[in-house]
Design an enzyme around this catalytic site. Structure first.
Site, short mmCIF file in Angstrom:
data_model
loop_
_atom_site.label_atom_id
_atom_site.label_comp_id
_atom_site.label_asym_id
_atom_site.label_seq_id
_atom_site.Cartn_x
_atom_site.Cartn_y
_atom_site.Cartn_z
CG HIS A 107 -1.87 -0.97 1.39
ND1 HIS A 107 -2.75 -1.20 0.13
CD2 HIS A 107 -2.47 -1.95 2.08
CE1 HIS A 107 -3.57 -2.37 0.44
NE2 HIS A 107 -3.29 -2.66 1.64
CG ASP A 235 -5.31 -10.18 3.32
OD1 ASP A 235 -5.01 -10.64 2.39
OD2 ASP A 235 -4.99 -9.11 3.71
#
Length: 336
Positions: A107, A235
């Site tokens: 990110h 995830d």
């Protein structure tokens, strides 16, 4: 200190960090060499901000992303480890390497932190490959969240193909302005080389396999990279509290197999795997193990799935993938 643990042709590299060394229990501070390596992806003002925040004892960089005492050194270790893993491949010491790093990085954008990420480990490794003579690098990101930082770093480049399979979560604030939507295709020379695959909740193993075969494989085959980077996040699993895409161990294992076959076909097997997210502590470890089993082309699985079965219905995922494929046929040169 350069520790290497081998499982067949897989190498886990630790500590050697391009200017950061652990010696006698002490950490030697960042030197100019590593700082210059960071600046090839990040703007210098952002690196200065992080270093100053570390000197000041910490800083809230954006909502949920806080640089605490020790965070900067950990980030340097993560970046350095990933660079070491890429260099291991580029120097011909192995074909496949896995960087088991924390904090994560995908990110982090060239000018800002985001989503628990300070430095973009994968992005730095990609830039190292380009600077070392590789003409084309393909990045496949399977974390449940959009790899917006990596995409942003190469958004105007036709030398890097960034593909992200993620939950359709959209933007989450000023630090993450990207939506991860199918129409974020890149800009300028990079148009058509940033490919987003936002998947619906419940996509599951079969939905992911369909997306890999219909979208990822054709894109990589047309792009013909010199080296590949697989950005992995557990995830996306069926039991992760932070995602809803319902992959099981077998789904991760199959993704690993597919990416390994692509690497064998197009990059003489050269594949870097970089760790990202995963929040179900126990099952994430099993899913990571399965991913690496697939990437190593192991004939038999070494661990059985402790949860064994999860019901899935890939019908919606198939419709979404088909619609993305049609969009790319209309707009992306690689699919024309």
């Amino acid at each position: 200190m350069d520790r290497r643990y081998c499982l067949n042709d897989l190498h886990l590299l630790h500590f050697k960090s391009f200017g950061i060394w652990k010696f006698g229990g002490c950490l030697i501070e960042i030197d100019r060499v590593l700082e210059l390596k960071l600046v090839v992806f990040c703007i210098s003002e952002y690196i200065d901000e992080l270093m100053q925040a570390d000197k000041d004892g910490g800083k809230i960089l954006c909502e949920g992303t806080i640089l605490n005492p020790g965070s900067w050194k950990a980030s340097l270790f993560a970046a350095g480890t990933t660079l070491s893993a890429m260099k291991h491949i580029l120097d011909g010491n192995g074909k496949i390497a896995y960087a088991l790093v924390r904090p994560p990085g995908h990110h982090a954008q060239p000018s800002r932190a985001d989503g628990y990420c300070f430095l973009n480990n994968a992005g730095l490794a990609v830039q190292l490959a380009l600077n070392s003579g590789c003409k084309k690098v393909a990045v496949i990101d399977i974390d449940v969240h959009y790899g917006n930082g990596t995409a942003e770093g190469f958004y105007r480049s036709d030398n890097v193909l960034t593909i992200s399979l993620h939950m359709n979560h959209g933007t989450w604030g000023p630090s993450h302005p990207q939506n991860g939507s199918v129409d974020e295709l890149g800009e300028g020379e990079g148009y058509g080389f940033n490919l987003n695959i936002p998947l619906p909740n419940g996509t599951g193993d079969r939905g992911y396999e369909y997306a890999m075969h219909e979208l990822v494989i054709p894109a990589v085959q047309k792009f013909e990279p010199d080296i590949m980077v697989l950005v992995v996040g557990q995830d996306s699993s069926a039991f992760d509290p932070n995602g809803r895409l319902c992959l099981t161990m077998e789904g991760y294992r199959e993704i690993g197999r597919i990416v390994r076959k692509l690497a064998d076909k197009h990059t003489v097997g050269r594949l870097l795997i970089v760790q990202e997210g995963g929040y179900h502590v126990t099952y994430a470890a099993y899913c990571l193990h399965a991913t690496l089993e697939g990437a190593l082309s192991l004939p038999l699985s070494l661990l059985s799935d402790p949860l064994a079965y999860y019901p899935e219905d890939e019908a919606l995922a198939v419709k979404v993938v088909d619609s993305i494929k049609q969009c790319w046929k209309d707009n992306v040169l690689l699919f024309k």
